[in-house]
Write a protein that holds these residues in place. Structure first.
Motif: not given
Length: 373
Positions: A264, A9, A260, A327, A160, A257
């Motif tokens: 974050h 991450i 995401i 990421a 995540p 993901v």
């Protein structure tokens, strides 16, 4: 959360590599015009590598597209078809340069000084003990990563795979407060996403507007970047057809993901754009249309933490900056010539960790920018 996932991450990087002496990019034709490699062929080769799911890229010279390509698939295992080269994607830490530009515009308007301290401009960071040494850390140190504020991802408390829980910027800063400092303010460059969360909070405090609105008002709308935006809260993600990335777990399983958690990333790496529009931004920034030289020097003169200058495209033939975002699930570099005339913007979606992909992406960029080497 285990350390391996934290490391993945924390790979939001904004590396800028100065590559050799300035000469015209690419090999020249007899007519003196640049000759570039086949972008589609380069991306086809890239997506044949293990761990690369999809890739797209567009090449611009003086704002005109001179090459493009899209390869691989939208989803894992060849599923979902191929998106167009103009599809949206996450640009990751290329967002940081946009945020820094807005901060320096506020400096130019007299609403902020680069030597103001965090305690001056965000009093809660000192009053609520959100940031250690808030009375000594300056805006300049946040921009150039010399503040010493730890990275909130290192707290181990960011999941995540939590795509739905909104995390306020102040809470991200509080998470970083629980990570031990490793240096005094101003000592050295030490990359931390928390610096840019704090800069986003400063922008919102001074303007009374959301960061998304200020980016749109000051950058995206004036530059005609009408498909670019900053998602701020989950579950908002990438609009329209786009490539998906995947995060491998410790057992070898893969997790999509694509969703995401926008909260974050936010000011540290949340912008969604296209190859054309991110090129528009870098061209305008590099050619000095967004900031006067004295303000741009605060950003460009900073020490730059991140990956070492180990991948010299085209054998160091011309001066080129590689501005990188990444990421879990994606790697997004833009290659920009020193005069701002050339941009090659790429998005690569993955099913492996980001750190093994950069050399392959560099090879693809070389095949386009300096064919025959």
């Amino acid at each position: 959360m285990n350390r391996a996932i934290v490391t993945r991450i924390a790979g939001l990087a904004c590396a800028v590599l100065a590559l050799g002496a300035a000469v015209p990019p690419a090999a020249a034709t007899a007519a003196g015009r640049p000759r570039f490699g086949d972008a589609q062929r380069a991306l086809d080769t890239l997506t044949a590598a293990d761990g690369v799911v999809g890739a797209l890229g567009e090449l611009y010279v003086d704002g005109k597209r001179v090459g493009k390509g899209s390869a691989g698939s939208r989803l894992l295992d060849g599923k979902g078809g191929t998106v167009s080269s103009g599809a949206r994607y996450r640009i990751g830490s290329q967002t940081k340069l946009m945020v820094a530009t807005v901060v320096m515009q506020l400096v130019g308007e007299g609403r902020l000084r680069v030597d103001d301290t965090l305690a001056d401009v965000l009093p809660e960071t000192a009053e609520q003990d959100l940031v250690e040494l808030a009375d000594r850390i300056t805006v300049r140190q946040l921009i150039d990563h010399t503040s010493g504020v730890p990275n909130y991802f290192e707290s181990g408390k960011i999941d995540p795979l939590d795509f739905t829980t909104y995390v306020r910027p102040a809470h991200l800063v509080r998470l970083a407060r629980g990570v031990p400092r490793q240096q005094e303010p101003g000592e050295k460059a030490s990359y931390s996403n928390t610096n840019y969360i704090l800069l986003g909070m400063i922008i919102e405090r001074l303007t009374g507007h959301t960061l998304a609105d200020e980016l749109d008002r000051r950058l995206f709308t004036p530059l005609g970047m009408h498909r670019t935006y900053l998602p701020a809260k989950p579950p908002e993600g990438i609009r329209g057809p786009h490539n998906h990335g995947y995060l491998p777990d410790e057992q070898g399983g893969l997790h999509d993901v694509d969703r995401i958690n926008a909260s974050h990333l936010w000011a540290a790496g949340g912008v969604v754009s296209t190859a054309e529009e991110v090129s528009d931004f870098h061209r305008a920034y590099t050619q000095g249309t967004l900031l006067p030289p004295r303000l741009q020097e605060v950003i460009d003169g900073r020490k730059r933490p991140g990956p070492p200058d180990g991948e010299r495209l085209c054998g160091g033939l011309f001066e080129l900056r590689e501005i990188v975002g990444g990421a879990p699930g994606f790697h997004a570099p833009t290659y920009v010539s020193a005069d701002g005339r050339l941009q090659f913007a790429m998005s690569v979606t993955l099913s492996v960790r980001n750190d093994g992909v950069r050399p392959m992406v560099g090879q693809a960029a070389e095949a386009v920018l300096c064919p025959g080497r």
